[in-house]
Design an enzyme around this catalytic site. Structure first.
Site, PDB file in Angstrom:
ATOM      1  N   LYS A 154      -2.600   4.387  -4.290  1.00 13.50           N
ATOM      2  CA  LYS A 154      -4.025   4.486  -3.991  1.00 13.50           C
ATOM      3  C   LYS A 154      -4.306   5.818  -3.303  1.00 13.50           C
ATOM      4  O   LYS A 154      -4.062   5.991  -2.115  1.00 13.50           O
ATOM      5  CB  LYS A 154      -4.461   3.328  -3.108  1.00 13.50           C
ATOM      6  CG  LYS A 154      -5.975   3.212  -2.944  1.00 13.50           C
ATOM      7  CD  LYS A 154      -6.350   2.117  -1.975  1.00 13.50           C
ATOM      8  CE  LYS A 154      -6.027   0.750  -2.521  1.00 13.50           C
ATOM      9  NZ  LYS A 154      -6.547  -0.319  -1.631  1.00 13.50           N
ATOM     10  N   ASP A 198       0.840  -1.197   0.000  1.00  9.79           N
ATOM     11  CA  ASP A 198       0.000   0.000   0.000  1.00  9.79           C
ATOM     12  C   ASP A 198       0.878   1.250   0.000  1.00  9.79           C
ATOM     13  O   ASP A 198       2.019   1.230   0.467  1.00  9.79           O
ATOM     14  CB  ASP A 198      -0.898   0.029   1.232  1.00  9.79           C
ATOM     15  CG  ASP A 198      -2.070  -0.934   1.118  1.00  9.79           C
ATOM     16  OD1 ASP A 198      -2.381  -1.349  -0.011  1.00  9.79           O
ATOM     17  OD2 ASP A 198      -2.663  -1.270   2.165  1.00  9.79           O
ATOM     18  N   MET A 203      -8.563   6.466   8.771  1.00  9.22           N
ATOM     19  CA  MET A 203      -8.790   6.937   7.404  1.00  9.22           C
ATOM     20  C   MET A 203      -9.881   8.010   7.350  1.00  9.22           C
ATOM     21  O   MET A 203     -10.779   7.969   6.510  1.00  9.22           O
ATOM     22  CB  MET A 203      -9.164   5.771   6.487  1.00  9.22           C
ATOM     23  CG  MET A 203      -8.139   4.654   6.455  1.00  9.22           C
ATOM     24  SD  MET A 203      -8.618   3.273   5.410  1.00  9.22           S
ATOM     25  CE  MET A 203     -10.087   2.708   6.257  1.00  9.22           C
TER      26      MET A 203
END
Length: 378
Positions: free
Chosen positions: A174, A154, A285
């Site tokens: 991402k 990631d 997040m």
């Protein structure tokens, strides 16, 4: 009973028994001799065997060995069915992409994934923790040190963790707005590694199964025919607040913890739990929609505007910082200090429990760097 078994196994014996039964019945009907009880019993016996044999042909279990091509990961499973064919049939079935697209659930159910494909390909899903290499598990450190592995990482995994990797690294970019495209790229890289017979390491920040789409990825990997091994990571939901000297529970202050994500499926906002004074909420997040989140907590969940809020960025890394404020001030503070992901947001009275002591009970808003007060706003 032996005759029944032989009839089920050999077709010609079954045919002979059926023909003999019919012939004997006709002879008994046309013969001038008297029908004796012994002959009647023998006829009933032949009829029973013939009936049992016919039923066995109509419904009989078979086992098909189902496999796909080597390029598809050598899926193997056993399919139980009922048919009028020979039970010794072995069939090779190639599952088309069209079939997978039409009914992924049936495909996934019938194809049993394996740990290691026949070409040696396998997947390990690894949680990297909050960012400090010292917080990696021993198992995670061991697999990341494999020089022959393909690591698919990631974007938010810390550079300190990536420095531990000895093999090839591919990093998914991402970012908001292109997360779905990046996820498809991740799947593509993992499939390429499996087809090449590599050990694919799917490296994720924190713990893969705490708002990390770990479960979704496991289901996708099963479609590839492989069952991933999972190495848990230290979740930032608990470790990041602690590294910022914010305990998520404290006797007399907080007796319950709620974990939430800032983004639901397709970018939606998750439902919020009503305010409770002795409750801590940890958001992962969510820094990208901090202002909206605070407004919703005040207006929809009943949180007082002076509820303490803390943000820990880059937990466990040399660049770690903690910003503390309340519902009204935290958004402006986050913009002032340019708080970025990865960050963990803590809401509740526990935010000030340990920070109070370091300031002799003073209330403050501002930024703390490695638990040293760098800037204080009153």
């Amino acid at each position: 009973y032996s005759l029944v078994i032989l009839c089920q196994k050999y077709h010609f014996i079954s045919c002979v028994m059926i023909i003999a039964t019919i012939g004997f019945a006709i002879r008994q009907r046309t013969a001038s001799r008297m029908v004796t009880p012994q002959r009647t019993q023998f006829l009933v016996f032949l009829l029973a065997i013939s009936t049992r044999t016919i039923l066995a042909f109509m419904v009989r279990p078979i086992t098909l060995t189902v496999s796909s091509s080597a390029d598809d990961g050598m899926f193997m499973s056993r399919l139980n069915a009922y048919s009028d064919g020979d039970s010794s049939i072995r069939s090779r079935l190639v599952v088309s992409d069209d079939l997978r697209t039409r009914d992924k659930n049936v495909y996934s159910h019938n194809m049993t994934p394996v740990r290691v494909l026949k070409n040696g390909g396998k997947i390990t899903m690894v949680g990297s923790g909050p960012g400090d290499p010292d917080l990696l598990t021993v198992a995670a450190y061991r697999v990341l040190s494999d020089p022959d592995a393909l690591v698919v990482s990631d974007r938010l995994v810390s550079k300190e963790i990536l420095e531990v990797v000895k093999g090839e690294i591919r990093i998914a970019r991402k970012v908001p707005g292109c997360a779905d495209a990046a996820q498809e790229e991740i799947y593509k890289w993992c499939k390429e590694g499996l087809d090449a017979g590599k050990h694919v390491i799917r490296l994720k920040i924190g713990d893969p199964f705490v708002f990390g789409r770990g479960g979704e990825e496991v289901l996708k990997f099963r479609e590839f025919g492989v069952e991933p091994k999972v190495i848990p990571g230290v979740s930032a939901a608990f470790s990041a607040p602690l590294l910022g000297s914010i305990p998520v529970t404290h006797r007399g202050v907080s007796n319950q913890v709620v974990m939430c994500t800032g983004y639901g499926r397709n970018g939606t906002s998750p439902d919020l739990i009503k305010y409770h004074k002795e409750q801590t909420i940890v958001f992962l997040m969510a820094v990208g929609r901090l202002r909206e989140l605070c407004e919703r907590l005040i207006n929809m969940a009943g949180y007082p505007s002076n509820t303490p809020v803390g943000i820990i960025q880059d937990a466990g890394c040399p660049t770690q910082r903690t910003v503390v404020g309340n519902m009204e001030t935290i958004s402006d503070l986050a913009e002032k200090y340019n708080i970025q992901a990865p960050s963990t947001i803590v809401v509740g009275e526990v935010v000030n429990v340990l920070l109070h002591e370091s300031l002799s009970g003073e209330q403050f808003h501002g930024q703390i760097q490695n638990m040293t007060i760098s800037e204080v706003e009153t």
